[in-house]
Scaffold this motif. Structure first.
Motif, PDB file in Angstrom:
ATOM      1  N   VAL A  18      56.254  48.670  22.759  1.00 30.89           N
ATOM      2  CA  VAL A  18      55.878  47.869  23.918  1.00 30.89           C
ATOM      3  C   VAL A  18      55.537  46.468  23.441  1.00 30.89           C
ATOM      4  CG1 VAL A  18      54.338  47.632  25.889  1.00 30.89           C
ATOM      5  CG2 VAL A  18      54.990  49.914  25.091  1.00 30.89           C
ATOM      6  N   ARG A  19      56.375  45.534  23.791  1.00 34.86           N
ATOM      7  CA  ARG A  19      56.182  44.136  23.419  1.00 34.86           C
ATOM      8  C   ARG A  19      55.542  43.420  24.598  1.00 34.86           C
ATOM      9  NH1 ARG A  19      61.224  40.279  22.041  1.00 34.86           N
ATOM     10  NH2 ARG A  19      60.307  38.601  23.230  1.00 34.86           N
ATOM     11  N   MET A  20      54.244  43.154  24.479  1.00 30.72           N
ATOM     12  CA  MET A  20      53.516  42.517  25.571  1.00 30.72           C
ATOM     13  C   MET A  20      53.725  41.001  25.596  1.00 30.72           C
ATOM     14  SD  MET A  20      52.205  45.083  27.160  1.00 30.72           S
ATOM     15  CE  MET A  20      51.021  44.384  28.287  1.00 30.72           C
ATOM     16  N   ASP A  21      54.240  40.434  24.521  1.00 32.97           N
ATOM     17  CA  ASP A  21      54.493  38.989  24.416  1.00 32.97           C
ATOM     18  C   ASP A  21      53.201  38.186  24.501  1.00 32.97           C
ATOM     19  OD1 ASP A  21      57.269  39.221  24.038  1.00 32.97           O
ATOM     20  OD2 ASP A  21      57.608  39.341  26.195  1.00 32.97           O
ATOM     21  N   ASN A  22      53.311  36.944  24.985  1.00 37.41           N
ATOM     22  CA  ASN A  22      52.158  36.050  25.099  1.00 37.41           C
ATOM     23  C   ASN A  22      51.479  36.266  26.446  1.00 37.41           C
ATOM     24  OD1 ASN A  22      52.873  34.974  22.632  1.00 37.41           O
ATOM     25  ND2 ASN A  22      54.003  33.286  23.531  1.00 37.41           N
ATOM     26  N   ILE A  23      50.200  36.578  26.401  1.00 41.19           N
ATOM     27  CA  ILE A  23      49.439  36.883  27.606  1.00 41.19           C
ATOM     28  C   ILE A  23      48.413  35.783  27.839  1.00 41.19           C
ATOM     29  CG2 ILE A  23      47.780  38.495  28.615  1.00 41.19           C
ATOM     30  CD1 ILE A  23      49.160  40.666  26.911  1.00 41.19           C
ATOM     31  N   VAL A  24      48.398  35.258  29.047  1.00 41.10           N
ATOM     32  CA  VAL A  24      47.364  34.310  29.454  1.00 41.10           C
ATOM     33  C   VAL A  24      46.376  35.093  30.310  1.00 41.10           C
ATOM     34  CG1 VAL A  24      46.869  32.209  30.747  1.00 41.10           C
ATOM     35  CG2 VAL A  24      48.982  32.379  29.413  1.00 41.10           C
ATOM     36  N   PRO A  25      45.084  35.120  29.936  1.00 44.65           N
ATOM     37  CA  PRO A  25      44.107  35.887  30.713  1.00 44.65           C
ATOM     38  C   PRO A  25      44.173  35.536  32.200  1.00 44.65           C
ATOM     39  CG  PRO A  25      43.116  35.104  28.688  1.00 44.65           C
ATOM     40  CD  PRO A  25      44.473  34.459  28.780  1.00 44.65           C
ATOM     41  N   GLY A  26      44.130  36.581  33.018  1.00 46.83           N
ATOM     42  CA  GLY A  26      44.175  36.390  34.462  1.00 46.83           C
ATOM     43  C   GLY A  26      45.565  36.512  35.064  1.00 46.83           C
TER      44      GLY A  26
ATOM     45  N   VAL B 241      57.522  54.527  32.256  1.00 46.45           N
ATOM     46  CA  VAL B 241      56.102  54.352  31.966  1.00 46.45           C
ATOM     47  C   VAL B 241      55.792  52.873  32.146  1.00 46.45           C
ATOM     48  CG1 VAL B 241      54.332  54.462  30.163  1.00 46.45           C
ATOM     49  CG2 VAL B 241      55.994  56.317  30.384  1.00 46.45           C
ATOM     50  N   LEU B 242      54.785  52.584  32.977  1.00 50.04           N
ATOM     51  CA  LEU B 242      54.373  51.210  33.229  1.00 50.04           C
ATOM     52  C   LEU B 242      53.141  50.898  32.399  1.00 50.04           C
ATOM     53  CD1 LEU B 242      54.665  51.265  37.120  1.00 50.04           C
ATOM     54  CD2 LEU B 242      56.391  50.587  35.460  1.00 50.04           C
ATOM     55  N   VAL B 243      53.139  49.745  31.754  1.00 53.09           N
ATOM     56  CA  VAL B 243      52.019  49.305  30.932  1.00 53.09           C
ATOM     57  C   VAL B 243      51.607  47.923  31.426  1.00 53.09           C
ATOM     58  CG1 VAL B 243      51.214  48.824  28.590  1.00 53.09           C
ATOM     59  CG2 VAL B 243      52.987  50.549  28.957  1.00 53.09           C
ATOM     60  N   SER B 244      50.321  47.766  31.736  1.00 56.23           N
ATOM     61  CA  SER B 244      49.828  46.481  32.225  1.00 56.23           C
ATOM     62  C   SER B 244      48.430  46.219  31.671  1.00 56.23           C
ATOM     63  CB  SER B 244      49.810  46.465  33.757  1.00 56.23           C
ATOM     64  OG  SER B 244      48.935  47.457  34.253  1.00 56.23           O
ATOM     65  N   ILE B 245      47.956  45.016  31.917  1.00 56.08           N
ATOM     66  CA  ILE B 245      46.596  44.639  31.530  1.00 56.08           C
ATOM     67  C   ILE B 245      45.681  44.952  32.712  1.00 56.08           C
ATOM     68  CG2 ILE B 245      45.101  42.741  30.781  1.00 56.08           C
ATOM     69  CD1 ILE B 245      47.313  43.376  28.773  1.00 56.08           C
ATOM     70  N   LYS B 246      44.565  45.614  32.458  1.00 60.47           N
ATOM     71  CA  LYS B 246      43.617  45.913  33.530  1.00 60.47           C
ATOM     72  C   LYS B 246      43.111  44.610  34.140  1.00 60.47           C
ATOM     73  CE  LYS B 246      42.009  50.271  31.575  1.00 60.47           C
ATOM     74  NZ  LYS B 246      40.895  50.973  30.928  1.00 60.47           N
ATOM     75  N   LYS B 247      42.924  44.602  35.456  1.00 62.71           N
ATOM     76  CA  LYS B 247      42.508  43.385  36.168  1.00 62.71           C
ATOM     77  C   LYS B 247      41.157  42.863  35.702  1.00 62.71           C
ATOM     78  CE  LYS B 247      45.312  44.192  40.163  1.00 62.71           C
ATOM     79  NZ  LYS B 247      45.534  43.921  41.535  1.00 62.71           N
ATOM     80  N   ASP B 248      40.245  43.751  35.358  1.00 59.41           N
ATOM     81  CA  ASP B 248      38.906  43.329  34.949  1.00 59.41           C
ATOM     82  C   ASP B 248      38.753  43.205  33.432  1.00 59.41           C
ATOM     83  OD1 ASP B 248      39.128  46.014  34.388  1.00 59.41           O
ATOM     84  OD2 ASP B 248      37.169  46.557  35.191  1.00 59.41           O
ATOM     85  N   ALA B 249      39.855  43.220  32.702  1.00 56.36           N
ATOM     86  CA  ALA B 249      39.806  43.184  31.235  1.00 56.36           C
ATOM     87  C   ALA B 249      39.283  41.842  30.724  1.00 56.36           C
ATOM     88  CB  ALA B 249      41.189  43.439  30.653  1.00 56.36           C
ATOM     89  N   VAL B 250      38.429  41.925  29.729  1.00 52.74           N
ATOM     90  CA  VAL B 250      37.955  40.730  29.030  1.00 52.74           C
ATOM     91  C   VAL B 250      38.782  40.647  27.750  1.00 52.74           C
ATOM     92  CG1 VAL B 250      36.002  39.616  27.914  1.00 52.74           C
ATOM     93  CG2 VAL B 250      35.643  40.983  29.986  1.00 52.74           C
ATOM     94  N   LEU B 251      39.603  39.614  27.644  1.00 52.38           N
ATOM     95  CA  LEU B 251      40.513  39.480  26.513  1.00 52.38           C
ATOM     96  C   LEU B 251      40.069  38.362  25.594  1.00 52.38           C
ATOM     97  CD1 LEU B 251      43.860  39.766  28.502  1.00 52.38           C
ATOM     98  CD2 LEU B 251      42.689  41.569  27.242  1.00 52.38           C
ATOM     99  N   THR B 252      40.137  38.630  24.319  1.00 49.77           N
ATOM    100  CA  THR B 252      39.824  37.639  23.296  1.00 49.77           C
ATOM    101  C   THR B 252      41.137  37.068  22.772  1.00 49.77           C
ATOM    102  OG1 THR B 252      37.889  38.938  22.669  1.00 49.77           O
ATOM    103  CG2 THR B 252      38.642  37.278  21.106  1.00 49.77           C
TER     104      THR B 252
END
Length: 109
Positions: free
Chosen positions: A12-20, A64-75
């Motif tokens: 699973v390549r999530m690539d570049n993620i911008v919070p939000g 299979v779907l993979v996502s970032i949780k809406k309330d996730a705090v990402l560093t």
């Protein structure tokens, strides 16, 4: 991932993620011989990931779907982890696939 249960892509390549921002990745899981199996559960070593399963062809082919949780705090920085997919196949009841991505700094407003 080599075996009777196929996975595409094999990580699973999530690539570049911008919070939000919304990010969804899809992985196809299928039986190479067309036999019936079900996905029982999915676990992640990364607590900020959410997963879901959508049957494409009942008992044989899943998305299979993979996502970032809406309330996730990402560093900011790179992350690596694993997804483990548990299923009812006797030959291959557990599949582990790597997850990788990069959390970018949130742009200033």
């Amino acid at each position: 991932v080599a075996g009777i249960i196929g996975v595409r892509p094999d990580y699973v390549r999530m690539d570049n993620i911008v919070p939000g921002e919304s990010v969804i990745r899809r992985v196809l899981v299928y039986h190479r011989e067309g036999k019936s199996f079900q996905i029982v559960k999915i676990e992640s070593t990364l607590p900020f990931l959410a997963t879901g399963v959508v049957p494409v062809l009942e008992d044989q082919y899943y998305q299979v779907l993979v996502s970032i949780k809406k309330d996730a705090v990402l560093t900011a920085g790179e992350f690596r982890g694993q997804l483990t997919i548990y299923n009812t196949s006797e030959e291959m009841p557990k599949i582990t696939i790597p997850v990788q991505g990069l959390v970018m700094e949130k742009p200033a407003k």
